[in-house]
Design a protein around this motif. Structure first.
Motif, PDB file in Angstrom:
ATOM      1  N   LEU A  81       0.817  -1.206   0.000  1.00 12.23           N
ATOM      2  CA  LEU A  81       0.000   0.000   0.000  1.00 12.23           C
ATOM      3  C   LEU A  81       0.857   1.266   0.000  1.00 12.23           C
ATOM      4  O   LEU A  81       0.493   2.271  -0.620  1.00 12.23           O
ATOM      5  CB  LEU A  81      -0.935  -0.010   1.214  1.00 12.23           C
ATOM      6  CG  LEU A  81      -1.965  -1.154   1.254  1.00 12.23           C
ATOM      7  CD1 LEU A  81      -2.811  -1.063   2.505  1.00 12.23           C
ATOM      8  CD2 LEU A  81      -2.848  -1.136   0.011  1.00 12.23           C
ATOM      9  N   LEU A  84       2.062   1.700  -3.588  1.00 14.90           N
ATOM     10  CA  LEU A  84       1.010   2.199  -4.470  1.00 14.90           C
ATOM     11  C   LEU A  84       0.648   3.646  -4.157  1.00 14.90           C
ATOM     12  O   LEU A  84       0.248   4.405  -5.049  1.00 14.90           O
ATOM     13  CB  LEU A  84      -0.235   1.317  -4.342  1.00 14.90           C
ATOM     14  CG  LEU A  84      -0.079  -0.136  -4.841  1.00 14.90           C
ATOM     15  CD1 LEU A  84      -1.330  -0.943  -4.523  1.00 14.90           C
ATOM     16  CD2 LEU A  84       0.207  -0.153  -6.339  1.00 14.90           C
ATOM     17  N   ALA A  90      -2.600   7.305  -7.649  1.00 12.57           N
ATOM     18  CA  ALA A  90      -2.972   6.930  -6.283  1.00 12.57           C
ATOM     19  C   ALA A  90      -4.239   7.619  -5.835  1.00 12.57           C
ATOM     20  O   ALA A  90      -4.798   7.257  -4.803  1.00 12.57           O
ATOM     21  CB  ALA A  90      -1.825   7.258  -5.323  1.00 12.57           C
ATOM     22  N   CYS A  93      -9.879   5.467  -7.911  1.00 10.80           N
ATOM     23  CA  CYS A  93     -10.227   4.071  -7.616  1.00 10.80           C
ATOM     24  C   CYS A  93      -9.928   3.232  -8.857  1.00 10.80           C
ATOM     25  O   CYS A  93     -10.518   3.440  -9.928  1.00 10.80           O
ATOM     26  CB  CYS A  93     -11.715   3.992  -7.237  1.00 10.80           C
ATOM     27  SG  CYS A  93     -12.246   2.352  -6.716  1.00 10.80           S
ATOM     28  N   VAL A  96      -5.619  -3.174  -9.494  1.00 10.17           N
ATOM     29  CA  VAL A  96      -4.175  -3.297  -9.330  1.00 10.17           C
ATOM     30  C   VAL A  96      -3.796  -4.758  -9.546  1.00 10.17           C
ATOM     31  O   VAL A  96      -4.523  -5.679  -9.131  1.00 10.17           O
ATOM     32  CB  VAL A  96      -3.742  -2.824  -7.927  1.00 10.17           C
ATOM     33  CG1 VAL A  96      -2.245  -3.012  -7.732  1.00 10.17           C
ATOM     34  CG2 VAL A  96      -4.128  -1.373  -7.701  1.00 10.17           C
ATOM     35  N   TRP A 119      -7.932  -0.802  -5.621  1.00 11.78           N
ATOM     36  CA  TRP A 119      -7.382   0.296  -4.818  1.00 11.78           C
ATOM     37  C   TRP A 119      -8.401   1.425  -4.793  1.00 11.78           C
ATOM     38  O   TRP A 119      -8.751   2.004  -5.810  1.00 11.78           O
ATOM     39  CB  TRP A 119      -6.063   0.765  -5.431  1.00 11.78           C
ATOM     40  CG  TRP A 119      -5.562   2.093  -4.940  1.00 11.78           C
ATOM     41  CD1 TRP A 119      -5.913   3.320  -5.400  1.00 11.78           C
ATOM     42  CD2 TRP A 119      -4.594   2.321  -3.920  1.00 11.78           C
ATOM     43  NE1 TRP A 119      -5.245   4.304  -4.736  1.00 11.78           N
ATOM     44  CE2 TRP A 119      -4.412   3.714  -3.802  1.00 11.78           C
ATOM     45  CE3 TRP A 119      -3.862   1.480  -3.086  1.00 11.78           C
ATOM     46  CZ2 TRP A 119      -3.529   4.293  -2.907  1.00 11.78           C
ATOM     47  CZ3 TRP A 119      -2.981   2.050  -2.196  1.00 11.78           C
ATOM     48  CH2 TRP A 119      -2.812   3.432  -2.086  1.00 11.78           C
ATOM     49  N   CYS A 120      -8.915   1.756  -3.550  1.00 11.82           N
ATOM     50  CA  CYS A 120      -9.899   2.828  -3.393  1.00 11.82           C
ATOM     51  C   CYS A 120      -9.320   3.856  -2.431  1.00 11.82           C
ATOM     52  O   CYS A 120      -9.264   3.612  -1.218  1.00 11.82           O
ATOM     53  CB  CYS A 120     -11.224   2.290  -2.845  1.00 11.82           C
ATOM     54  SG  CYS A 120     -12.049   1.119  -3.947  1.00 11.82           S
ATOM     55  N   PRO A 121      -8.853   5.015  -2.937  1.00 12.41           N
ATOM     56  CA  PRO A 121      -8.192   5.988  -2.068  1.00 12.41           C
ATOM     57  C   PRO A 121      -9.187   6.758  -1.213  1.00 12.41           C
ATOM     58  O   PRO A 121     -10.342   6.961  -1.596  1.00 12.41           O
ATOM     59  CB  PRO A 121      -7.480   6.911  -3.057  1.00 12.41           C
ATOM     60  CG  PRO A 121      -8.333   6.859  -4.286  1.00 12.41           C
ATOM     61  CD  PRO A 121      -8.891   5.454  -4.356  1.00 12.41           C
ATOM     62  N   THR A 132      -6.498   4.336   2.432  1.00 14.81           N
ATOM     63  CA  THR A 132      -6.996   3.585   1.285  1.00 14.81           C
ATOM     64  C   THR A 132      -7.793   2.376   1.755  1.00 14.81           C
ATOM     65  O   THR A 132      -7.558   1.838   2.840  1.00 14.81           O
ATOM     66  CB  THR A 132      -5.831   3.109   0.390  1.00 14.81           C
ATOM     67  OG1 THR A 132      -6.364   2.439  -0.740  1.00 14.81           O
ATOM     68  CG2 THR A 132      -4.920   2.161   1.150  1.00 14.81           C
ATOM     69  N   TRP A 134      -8.551  -1.387   0.509  1.00 12.39           N
ATOM     70  CA  TRP A 134      -7.958  -2.412  -0.374  1.00 12.39           C
ATOM     71  C   TRP A 134      -8.859  -3.633  -0.335  1.00 12.39           C
ATOM     72  O   TRP A 134      -9.170  -4.160   0.736  1.00 12.39           O
ATOM     73  CB  TRP A 134      -6.550  -2.750   0.111  1.00 12.39           C
ATOM     74  CG  TRP A 134      -5.917  -3.956  -0.487  1.00 12.39           C
ATOM     75  CD1 TRP A 134      -5.977  -5.234  -0.035  1.00 12.39           C
ATOM     76  CD2 TRP A 134      -5.101  -3.994  -1.660  1.00 12.39           C
ATOM     77  NE1 TRP A 134      -5.256  -6.080  -0.828  1.00 12.39           N
ATOM     78  CE2 TRP A 134      -4.690  -5.331  -1.860  1.00 12.39           C
ATOM     79  CE3 TRP A 134      -4.661  -3.029  -2.570  1.00 12.39           C
ATOM     80  CZ2 TRP A 134      -3.880  -5.741  -2.900  1.00 12.39           C
ATOM     81  CZ3 TRP A 134      -3.848  -3.427  -3.618  1.00 12.39           C
ATOM     82  CH2 TRP A 134      -3.459  -4.764  -3.783  1.00 12.39           C
TER      83      TRP A 134
END
Length: 445
Positions: A81, A84, A90, A93, A96, A119-121, A132, A134
């Motif tokens: 994480l 990333l 980054a 969304c 990955v 990946w959802c920031p 994030t 994950w």
């Protein structure tokens, strides 16, 4: 659970957002986001990380009650994480795969992650990354699922910032705990030199200042105690009655002897008119009468002393009357005392280990057992140089204090706890005085 996801009804999405907004603490919020998101989409595992790029740290993992940060999976995922978070894209969304990772992290992808990861920031109002979400599973993520999860993470970020007062959560740097510890030690060291007034606690009792002692006037046996302890008496009131049978017998014998001596003197005076020898005996018989009168007077005084009266008014103090009735006493033996209730003092038994605080004129606070919330003021006037053993088996110095608060002193015989104040000393010495003294006694230093 793997497989293609089906988009749920709008009601489920709104219900999850409502629960996120009503979460009471960060732990509850984290639990909801990693576990209850299953109501919107299917996934094998979800993880939530908080922190800035390069300093991401896991806060929650789905289906895990207690997170162990030293576990290999947790350490690998935090490294992924953080990698990333510093890479391009980054802030959106996106899906990955292992090709997006550095070489050293790709080898464990098949062990710790599924083929499809998302990946959802979590972005604050300024667009800065603060965490994030994950998620990973075997099936690919659809465009609709990414859109729904993007909106969900935005609602989660809003709820998270609301709990923290609109500020992103702080993350401690590796060196900060040491700085805090050093600062705390410095403050504690400085406080050890702060001056405080030394004080000790000791048991105390309210006693009479100058009591009048009532002792046995003659040898005898106690017949009756006519008063009760701790009661007021007036001058001349009967206190003690001794057995007087023997004294009454002596009075009667002395009276008979006096009668005989007077009869002999009368007979001799009658015969003196005709017999010169009888006249010569009158002088000896008169002296004998005087001797018998003296014996009678002494016997009467002994009988009167069998009844002991109060020499003055006050409060009579003695032990249980049953301990005295029938007990033989010698002349001068103390039986009781009479005290003035307005002339009281405080007897304090100061333990030997606290003897260094004994100073003449030291301030004393007196906490009576019957009224501990209203302490009385007193002043230490004297202390014994030799220690004695108290009834509790403690070696202590006897101290005497007088009440200085004005007004009527407390009732005689009340038990109390006295707090004696001494000189000012450093706080460290005040806290560790007894442990240091114990170590000194133990090691003989």
């Amino acid at each position: 659970m793997d497989g293609a996801a089906s988009i749920p009804a709008v009601g489920q999405f709104l219900d999850l957002l409502r629960r996120l907004r009503h979460a009471r603490c960060p732990a509850e919020l984290s639990f909801l986001i990693v576990n209850d998101t299953r109501s919107l989409t299917r996934y094998r595992q979800a993880a939530l990380a908080q922190g800035t790029p390069g300093r991401m740290r896991l806060r929650a993992v789905s289906s895990v009650a207690v997170l162990e940060h030293d576990a290999p999976y947790v350490r690998w995922l935090e490294a992924v994480l953080n990698a990333l978070a510093t890479a391009e894209g980054a802030d959106i969304c996106r899906t990955v795969n292992e090709t997006d990772l550095p070489e050293d992290l790709r080898t464990d992808w098949g062990v710790w992650a599924s083929p499809a990861a998302l990946w959802c920031p979590l972005l604050n109002a300024d667009g800065g990354l603060i965490g994030t979400l994950w998620l990973h599973r075997d099936a690919d993520w659809t465009e609709a699922e990414r859109a729904v999860l993007g909106e969900l993470t935005d609602g989660f970020t809003h709820a998270w910032l609301a709990i923290h007062g609109g500020r992103p959560p702080l993350r401690k740097t590796p060196g900060r705990p040491w700085l805090v510890a050093i600062a705390a030690m410095a403050v504690a060291t400085a406080l050890c030199f702060a001056p405080v007034r030394q004080s000790v606690l000791a048991p105390a009792e309210v006693t009479a200042h100058q009591p009048w002692l009532v002792a046995a006037p003659i040898d005898g046996v106690v017949k009756t105690i006519a008063v009760a302890s701790n009661t007021a008496v007036s001058a001349g009131q009967v206190l003690i009655v001794l057995e007087d049978i023997a004294f009454r017998g002596k009075v009667e014998l002395a009276e008979r002897a006096l009668d005989i001596a007077m009869a002999e003197y009368h007979q001799a005076s009658q015969g003196a008119f005709g017999d010169r020898r009888s006249g010569g005996q009158l002088t000896a018989l008169a002296a004998q009468i005087q001797a018998r009168e003296a014996e009678l007077g002494f016997a009467q005084r002994q009988l009167e002393r069998a009844t002991v009266t109060a020499p003055r008014g006050g409060i009579v103090i003695f032990t249980d009357p049953r301990d005295w009735i029938g007990r033989p006493v010698a002349v001068g033996e103390r039986i009781m005392s009479i005290a003035d209730p307005a002339d009281a003092e405080l007897k304090i038994m100061i333990p030997v280990e606290d003897g260094l605080v004994i100073l003449d004129g030291a301030d004393v606070l007196v906490f009576l057992d019957v009224d501990p919330l209203n302490p009385l003021k007193a002043r230490l006037v004297s202390a014994a140089y030799e220690a004695e053993v108290t009834p509790l088996g403690v070696l202590a110095y006897r101290g005497v204090a007088t009440f200085t608060g004005g007004g009527m002193p407390p009732r005689l015989g009340l038990q109390a706890t006295a707090k004696i104040y001494g000189e000012s000393v450093p706080l460290g010495f005040y806290l560790f005085r007894r442990p240091l003294a114990a170590l000194r006694r133990h090691f003989g230093l």
